[in-house]
Design an enzyme around this catalytic site. Structure first.
Site, mmCIF file in Angstrom:
data_model
loop_
_atom_site.group_PDB
_atom_site.id
_atom_site.type_symbol
_atom_site.label_atom_id
_atom_site.label_comp_id
_atom_site.label_asym_id
_atom_site.label_seq_id
_atom_site.Cartn_x
_atom_site.Cartn_y
_atom_site.Cartn_z
ATOM 1 N N ASP A 1 1.201 -0.941 -0.296
ATOM 2 C CA ASP A 1 -0.153 -0.269 0.146
ATOM 3 C C ASP A 1 0.840 1.052 0.365
ATOM 4 O OD1 ASP A 1 -1.360 2.247 0.399
ATOM 5 O OD2 ASP A 1 -2.659 1.251 2.527
ATOM 6 N N ASN B 1 -6.258 13.194 -10.189
ATOM 7 C CA ASN B 1 -6.447 13.729 -11.541
ATOM 8 C C ASN B 1 -7.280 14.890 -11.143
ATOM 9 O OD1 ASN B 1 -8.953 15.119 -9.964
ATOM 10 N ND2 ASN B 1 -10.119 12.542 -9.605
ATOM 11 N N VAL C 1 -5.732 4.953 -5.586
ATOM 12 C CA VAL C 1 -4.300 5.249 -4.761
ATOM 13 C C VAL C 1 -5.007 7.239 -4.234
ATOM 14 C CG1 VAL C 1 -2.569 6.591 -5.280
ATOM 15 C CG2 VAL C 1 -2.282 4.371 -6.095
ATOM 16 N N ASP C 2 -5.762 7.896 -4.911
ATOM 17 C CA ASP C 2 -5.709 8.765 -4.541
ATOM 18 C C ASP C 2 -6.808 8.684 -3.573
ATOM 19 O OD1 ASP C 2 -5.683 11.971 -4.811
ATOM 20 O OD2 ASP C 2 -7.421 12.197 -6.477
ATOM 21 N N TYR D 1 -7.790 4.486 -14.521
ATOM 22 C CA TYR D 1 -7.325 5.272 -16.234
ATOM 23 C C TYR D 1 -7.254 4.150 -17.193
ATOM 24 C CZ TYR D 1 -7.761 9.951 -14.181
ATOM 25 O OH TYR D 1 -8.158 11.091 -14.163
ATOM 26 N N SER E 1 -1.647 5.651 -13.613
ATOM 27 C CA SER E 1 -3.011 5.380 -14.627
ATOM 28 C C SER E 1 -3.229 3.772 -15.054
ATOM 29 C CB SER E 1 -2.440 6.128 -16.300
ATOM 30 O OG SER E 1 -2.669 7.417 -16.476
ATOM 31 N N THR E 2 -3.160 2.985 -14.574
ATOM 32 C CA THR E 2 -2.849 1.465 -14.603
ATOM 33 C C THR E 2 -4.689 0.737 -14.155
ATOM 34 O OG1 THR E 2 -1.997 0.562 -12.596
ATOM 35 C CG2 THR E 2 -0.988 0.557 -14.608
ATOM 36 N N GLY E 3 -5.101 1.732 -13.442
ATOM 37 C CA GLY E 3 -6.472 1.608 -12.354
ATOM 38 C C GLY E 3 -7.718 1.715 -12.638
HETATM 39 P P1 ADP Z 1 -5.591 5.753 -11.831
HETATM 40 O O1 ADP Z 1 -6.584 6.318 -12.035
HETATM 41 O O2 ADP Z 1 -4.333 6.844 -12.921
HETATM 42 O O3 ADP Z 1 -5.255 4.807 -13.096
HETATM 43 P P2 ADP Z 1 -5.368 4.249 -9.693
HETATM 44 O O4 ADP Z 1 -5.924 5.138 -8.549
HETATM 45 O O5 ADP Z 1 -7.408 4.132 -9.714
HETATM 46 O O6 ADP Z 1 -5.402 5.283 -10.666
HETATM 47 O O7 ADP Z 1 -4.639 2.883 -9.829
HETATM 48 C C1 ADP Z 1 -3.172 3.299 -9.446
HETATM 49 C C2 ADP Z 1 -3.033 1.838 -10.084
HETATM 50 O O8 ADP Z 1 -3.274 2.017 -8.228
HETATM 51 C C3 ADP Z 1 -3.935 0.461 -10.573
HETATM 52 O O9 ADP Z 1 -3.018 -0.800 -10.554
HETATM 53 C C4 ADP Z 1 -4.513 -0.056 -8.714
HETATM 54 O O10 ADP Z 1 -4.330 -1.406 -8.368
HETATM 55 C C5 ADP Z 1 -3.219 0.924 -8.075
HETATM 56 N N1 ADP Z 1 -3.354 1.229 -6.085
HETATM 57 C C6 ADP Z 1 -4.609 0.852 -5.848
HETATM 58 N N2 ADP Z 1 -4.954 1.328 -4.121
HETATM 59 C C7 ADP Z 1 -3.667 1.253 -4.284
HETATM 60 C C8 ADP Z 1 -3.355 1.182 -3.306
HETATM 61 N N3 ADP Z 1 -3.512 2.271 -2.136
HETATM 62 N N4 ADP Z 1 -1.362 1.504 -3.352
HETATM 63 C C9 ADP Z 1 -0.814 1.733 -4.259
HETATM 64 N N5 ADP Z 1 -1.386 1.085 -4.926
HETATM 65 C C10 ADP Z 1 -3.049 1.376 -5.479
#
Ligand code: ADP
Length: 174
Positions: free
Chosen positions: A10, A24, A33-34, A126, A122-124
């Site tokens: 995390d 964003n 993550v945000d 986006y 960008s892998t979530g």
């Molecule tokens: P984006 O909008 O840039 O795609 P996201 O936050 O939706 O960003 O996802 C980016 C990546 O981070 C994804 O692979 C997701 O699985 C991963 N992720 C989500 N939460 C966490 C966290 N708490 N720590 C690390 N990685 C995370």
């Protein structure tokens, strides 16, 4: 050149000089993550983001750019917010994704940060395919001129970790 390390875990738990937020352009919070960063870091981060919207980024932070705030209650020194590109099947710009890493490292240098943790930008939400995003991320970091000593990719799940491990292996084999 920065040393690359990988951990599965995390991003909000990382004890580093700066953690990078996959934000964003509104800078006002979101999911993934945000959401995790704002939840664990507390309201001070959002307040700093709101100040940035009022002062420098009235229209929001452009894709591929990065900006720093306090890390609030996170065990990190700063949060660097960057906006990844949304993946489009019709054609997405890898340069913009690479720019997120380069710009974040440039901001990290301005902060004097030596250890920086990145998520897989960008892998979530986006939608960027993990293998391709991992290649772009590793190439961008290896190509960056920076005083950062450790770039730690923090991957949320096993498959993301494997995708990055493969890229590191490939770049070491070259
Ligand atoms: P984006 O909008 O840039 O795609 P996201 O936050 O939706 O960003 O996802 C980016 C990546 O981070 C994804 O692979 C997701 O699985 C991963 N992720 C989500 N939460 C966490 C966290 N708490 N720590 C690390 N990685 C995370």
């Amino acid at each position: 050149m920065a040393r690359i390390t990988l951990v599965q875990g995390d991003i909000t738990a990382q004890e580093v000089d700066a953690v990078v937020n996959a934000a964003n352009s509104s800078l006002l919070g979101g999911g993934g993550v945000d959401g995790a960063i704002h939840r664990r870091g507390g309201p001070e981060i959002l307040a700093a983001c709101e100040d940035l919207r009022r002062s420098h980024y009235g229209k929001g932070l452009p894709t591929g750019r990065a900006v720093a705030t306090t890390a609030g209650r996170l065990p990190a020194g700063h949060v660097i917010h960057t906006v990844g590109p949304v993946y489009q099947v019709s054609g997405s710009d890898p340069w913009l994704l690479a720019s997120c890493y380069r710009e974040s490292l440039r901001v990290a240098d301005e902060l004097g940060a030596r250890t920086v943790a990145f998520p897989a930008i960008s892998t979530g939400a986006y939608g960027w395919p993990m293998e391709d995003a991992a290649r772009i991320a590793v190439e961008a970091v290896l190509g960056a001129e920076t005083n950062v000593e450790e770039v730690r990719f923090v991957l949320y799940d096993e498959s993301a970790y494997q995708a990055f491990a493969e890229q590191i292996g490939l770049s070491e084999a070259e």
